[in-house]
Design an enzyme around this catalytic site. Structure first.
Site, short mmCIF file in Angstrom:
data_model
loop_
_atom_site.label_atom_id
_atom_site.label_comp_id
_atom_site.label_asym_id
_atom_site.label_seq_id
_atom_site.Cartn_x
_atom_site.Cartn_y
_atom_site.Cartn_z
N PRO A 260 0.85 -1.21 0.00
CA PRO A 260 0.00 0.00 0.00
C PRO A 260 0.88 1.25 0.00
CG PRO A 260 0.02 -1.03 2.17
CD PRO A 260 0.76 -1.95 1.27
N ASP A 436 5.98 2.17 1.97
CA ASP A 436 5.08 1.04 2.20
C ASP A 436 4.39 1.25 3.54
OD1 ASP A 436 3.86 -1.39 2.69
OD2 ASP A 436 5.56 -2.61 2.01
N HIS A 437 3.08 1.50 3.48
CA HIS A 437 2.35 1.84 4.71
C HIS A 437 2.15 0.64 5.63
CE1 HIS A 437 0.55 4.73 7.15
NE2 HIS A 437 -0.42 5.19 6.37
N ARG A 438 2.50 -0.57 5.18
CA ARG A 438 2.42 -1.72 6.07
C ARG A 438 3.44 -1.62 7.20
NH1 ARG A 438 3.16 -6.58 1.92
NH2 ARG A 438 4.82 -5.15 1.31
N VAL A 440 5.76 1.39 7.39
CA VAL A 440 6.15 2.78 7.64
C VAL A 440 4.88 3.58 7.91
CG1 VAL A 440 7.26 4.83 6.70
CG2 VAL A 440 8.16 2.56 6.13
#
Length: 466
Positions: A260, A436-438, A440
């Site tokens: 994401p 990467d919002h998983r 960060v």
């Protein structure tokens, strides 16, 4: 066709350097191939005379297929005896007797591909074959197998390692005989060499890498491309998707729909950094070295990573773990006529400014010459893509698979800016950070991007924050 890079399954033949009848010697380059990651020249692993080139230039060949036949005994290859002609008979199924290869077979580089356990289906005999008598077994032409491939013994006695790994070990002063292999079939990997060279045990982490998007352009010789097909009305042209473009497409689709993405932007005054670039160019400490804004931006990224180490990580989906990297292999995206490549500077975090400048220059010149190797594009942890060279303000870059963030550098332009309470012309640029919002969060990504901007606004922080 050998596996010239980790996990590659095919390569396109760009150019043959030999023809049937030519004499070749051990280590002589005979062919140039293009994989999904680089153009690579392959040497022959023994002495002999070229008997046949089995594939033409421009052909895509699967790894493991035989591409060249060489007579190593000095004479012509003997022909297999012909089977006697029998009386006509109805078509029937005749089993084909084949001798399965044992172990790995000699190839151009490396250690070949593992023997296949796949069995062929019986095929029908030609009309007129005699099924009342047993078929004569096909005799294979004898071929002398060298004891060593490019000097690397496939048996015990000498450590197994591919040529790039041997060069790395030589550069780092590591004796391969003392390295514990972790690769398949006892092959020593780059990680094994780095672990042996480290003063203390370091976490061994492998991150898959594939080519990434928009990049700083460097000239490179044009590679052989599949012929485009123009429609009959000349209104459309169809270009086969292969090589680097094929790998890039797969990697970008995989990244875009797996991680994401979040992209943040910051616009700031980079005037002081531009003045520092001019000062370094005229100074003696950096004499003979390439000094440009990208050098100081790369150094600012490395300082910001030290202040925000969690940004330098990867998501391991299989293990459901976040892998923190305690080293920075800094990727610099490069647009070449072959496609988009991302070679990286190994252990960039440990380099001084002059060393980083030399590494950047070598990376660019190697890409310009079309000599970037697959090994140079593996193991990256963070990437910079410089879209500003095209006059673009910024972009929303897609993550390099296996990495958690990528920085796009926009064009540096003279703009009106409020400086010390007055509107003045200043050098201004915009940075874009995709992450990467998983793994960060917004806070971490924002702090990291803000740190890079703060360093470039006040470049003395390259020292005070280091």
């Amino acid at each position: 066709m050998p596996d010239v890079g980790e996990g590659l399954t095919e390569a396109e033949i760009l150019k043959w350097y030999v023809q049937p009848g030519d004499t070749v010697t051990d280590g002589q380059v005979v062919i140039e191939v293009e994989t999904a990651k680089a153009a690579v020249e392959l040497p022959i692993p023994f002495d002999g005379t070229v008997h046949e080139l089995l594939f033409a230039e421009g052909t895509t060949v699967d790894v493991g297929q035989v591409i060249i036949s060489v007579n190593v005994g000095g004479g012509a290859a003997p022909e297999a005896p012909a089977a006697p002609v029998a009386e006509p008979a109805p078509a029937a199924v005749v089993p084909v007797v084949e001798e399965e290869p044992q172990g790995r077979q000699p190839v151009l580089v490396g250690y070949g591909v593992a023997a296949s356990s796949t069995k062929r289906r019986p095929r029908k005999a030609a009309q007129g074959a005699d099924v009342s008598a047993p078929a004569a077994p096909v005799q294979a032409a004898p071929v002398a197998v060298p004891e060593q491939l490019n000097g690397h013994a496939p048996a015990a006695g000498r450590p197994l390692a591919k040529p790039p790994v041997r060069k790395l070990a030589k550069d780092l002063g590591v004796d391969l005989a003392t390295v514990t292999p972790t690769g398949p079939d006892g092959i020593i990997t780059r990680e094994d060499v780095h672990a042996a060279a480290a003063p203390a045990p370091a976490p061994a982490v492998a991150a898959p890498v594939a080519p990434t998007p928009v990049a700083e352009p460097v000239a490179a010789p044009a590679a052989v491309q599949a012929a485009p097909v123009v429609s009959t009305d000349a209104r459309e042209t169809r270009i086969p998707v292969k090589g680097v473009r094929k790998a890039t497409a797969a990697a970008m689709v995989g990244s875009a729909f797996t991680a994401p993405h979040v992209t943040e932007f910051v616009t700031f005054d980079i005037t002081r950094t531009m003045k520092l670039v001019d000062e370094l160019k005229s100074g003696t400490d950096m004499a003979g070295l390439r000094v440009n804004p990208l050098l100081l931006i790369a150094k600012a990224v490395l300082v910001a990573v030290r202040r925000n180490p969690e940004i330098n990580a990867a998501w391991d989906e299989a293990a459901q773990e976040i892998v923190l990297k305690h080293y920075v292999n800094l990727g610099i995206a490069a647009a070449t006529p072959r496609g988009l490549l991302v070679p990286n500077i190994k252990d960039a975090h440990a380099q001084t400014l002059p060393e980083l400048s030399a590494s950047l220059s070598e990376l660019i010149s190697t890409a310009r010459d079309g000599k970037t190797t697959p090994a140079a594009m593996q193991g990256g942890t963070f990437t910079i893509t410089n879209v500003g060279v095209f006059g673009v303000d910024t972009g929303t870059p897609i993550l390099n698979p296996g990495e958690s963030a990528i920085l796009a550098v926009g064009a540096i332009k003279l703009q009106p800016w409020v400086h010390k309470g007055k509107v003045k012309p200043r050098q201004v640029t915009t940075l874009a950070l995709s992450f990467d919002h998983r793994l960060v969060d917004g806070e971490l990504g924002s702090k990291f991007l803000a740190d890079i901007a703060a360093i470039l606004e006040q470049p003395q922080r390259l020292i005070s924050w280091a």
